[in-house]
Design a protein around this motif. Structure first.
Motif, PDB file in Angstrom:
ATOM      1  N   SER A  90       0.868  -1.170   0.000  1.00  0.00           N
ATOM      2  CA  SER A  90       0.000   0.000   0.000  1.00  0.00           C
ATOM      3  C   SER A  90       0.908   1.223   0.000  1.00  0.00           C
ATOM      4  O   SER A  90       2.105   1.120   0.277  1.00  0.00           O
ATOM      5  CB  SER A  90      -0.916   0.002   1.223  1.00  0.00           C
ATOM      6  OG  SER A  90      -0.145   0.037   2.407  1.00  0.00           O
ATOM      7  N   ILE A 128      -1.293  -0.759  -6.795  1.00  0.00           N
ATOM      8  CA  ILE A 128      -1.013  -0.394  -5.404  1.00  0.00           C
ATOM      9  C   ILE A 128      -1.988   0.697  -4.963  1.00  0.00           C
ATOM     10  O   ILE A 128      -2.068   1.760  -5.580  1.00  0.00           O
ATOM     11  CB  ILE A 128       0.448   0.068  -5.239  1.00  0.00           C
ATOM     12  CG1 ILE A 128       1.383  -1.090  -5.587  1.00  0.00           C
ATOM     13  CG2 ILE A 128       0.693   0.572  -3.816  1.00  0.00           C
ATOM     14  CD1 ILE A 128       2.838  -0.711  -5.651  1.00  0.00           C
ATOM     15  N   LYS A 129      -2.716   0.416  -3.892  1.00  0.00           N
ATOM     16  CA  LYS A 129      -3.717   1.339  -3.369  1.00  0.00           C
ATOM     17  C   LYS A 129      -3.058   2.424  -2.517  1.00  0.00           C
ATOM     18  O   LYS A 129      -2.173   2.130  -1.705  1.00  0.00           O
ATOM     19  CB  LYS A 129      -4.743   0.570  -2.534  1.00  0.00           C
ATOM     20  CG  LYS A 129      -5.886   1.403  -2.050  1.00  0.00           C
ATOM     21  CD  LYS A 129      -6.921   0.549  -1.346  1.00  0.00           C
ATOM     22  CE  LYS A 129      -8.063   1.434  -0.887  1.00  0.00           C
ATOM     23  NZ  LYS A 129      -9.120   0.663  -0.250  1.00  0.00           N
ATOM     24  N   LEU A 131      -3.384   4.659   0.529  1.00  0.00           N
ATOM     25  CA  LEU A 131      -4.154   4.677   1.773  1.00  0.00           C
ATOM     26  C   LEU A 131      -4.191   6.054   2.415  1.00  0.00           C
ATOM     27  O   LEU A 131      -5.019   6.288   3.305  1.00  0.00           O
ATOM     28  CB  LEU A 131      -3.589   3.672   2.772  1.00  0.00           C
ATOM     29  CG  LEU A 131      -3.637   2.205   2.355  1.00  0.00           C
ATOM     30  CD1 LEU A 131      -3.109   1.326   3.488  1.00  0.00           C
ATOM     31  CD2 LEU A 131      -5.039   1.786   1.962  1.00  0.00           C
TER      32      LEU A 131
END
Length: 164
Positions: A90, A128-129, A131
């Motif tokens: 992340s 890929i996030k 956050l």
């Protein structure tokens, strides 16, 4: 939560550079203006990486971590070498300010905005996030990434501490 005095290793990431570490590491980059700090984290392996990119796209130069499109993939390779898994990563991103103003107040060259777009697109393409983020605006920041828990602290002159 441990503070910066309770980590075993403190690594300062300079402009156009990167570092990786494990749960005992604090990764920091100071003075982010139009540049962006990208913290990548594998919470299961407790492995983190930080890259300080300056520009959106690599024109073919050798300093690949200077650019979003080549620096982020390189950081992932470095993290995988010490136990991270790309599928678990992340991101938290900081910087991308419009630091250079014209007389009318408009951001000249829009480097910060272009960096934000490039970082977000690169992370999306890699799956890929993001956050957390503190990007844009018109002031510089420093970021501190605690790999033990994935926390990112952001400090700016005359601004309150932000935790992502």
């Amino acid at each position: 939560m441990p503070n910066r005095d309770q980590v075993a290793e403190k690594l300062i990431v300079k402009m156009a550079d990167h570092a990786v570490g494990d749960k005992n590491t604090l990764l920091a980059t100071l003075g982010l203006g139009s540049c962006i700090g990208i913290a990548l984290y594998d919470r299961f392996a407790k492995v983190g990486g930080l890259v300080h990119i300056m520009l959106p796209e690599n024109p073919g130069g050798k300093k690949i971590v200077k650019y979003a499109d080549t620096g982020i993939p390189y950081l992932i390779e470095e993290m995988e070498a010490i136990g991270a898994k790309k599928r678990r990563l992340s991101a938290k991103i900081v910087g991308g300010a419009g630091m250079f103003k014209s007389e009318s107040g408009d951001s000249v060259m829009k480097i910060g905005a272009r960096n934000i777009v490039a970082v977000k697109e690169t992370l999306k393409d890699l799956g890929i996030k993001i956050l957390g983020s503190d990007v844009g605006k018109d002031y510089g920041r420093s970021m501190y990434f605690y790999v033990n828990d994935g926390r990112v602290e952001i400090k700016s002159f005359s601004k309150d501490l932000i935790t992502l």
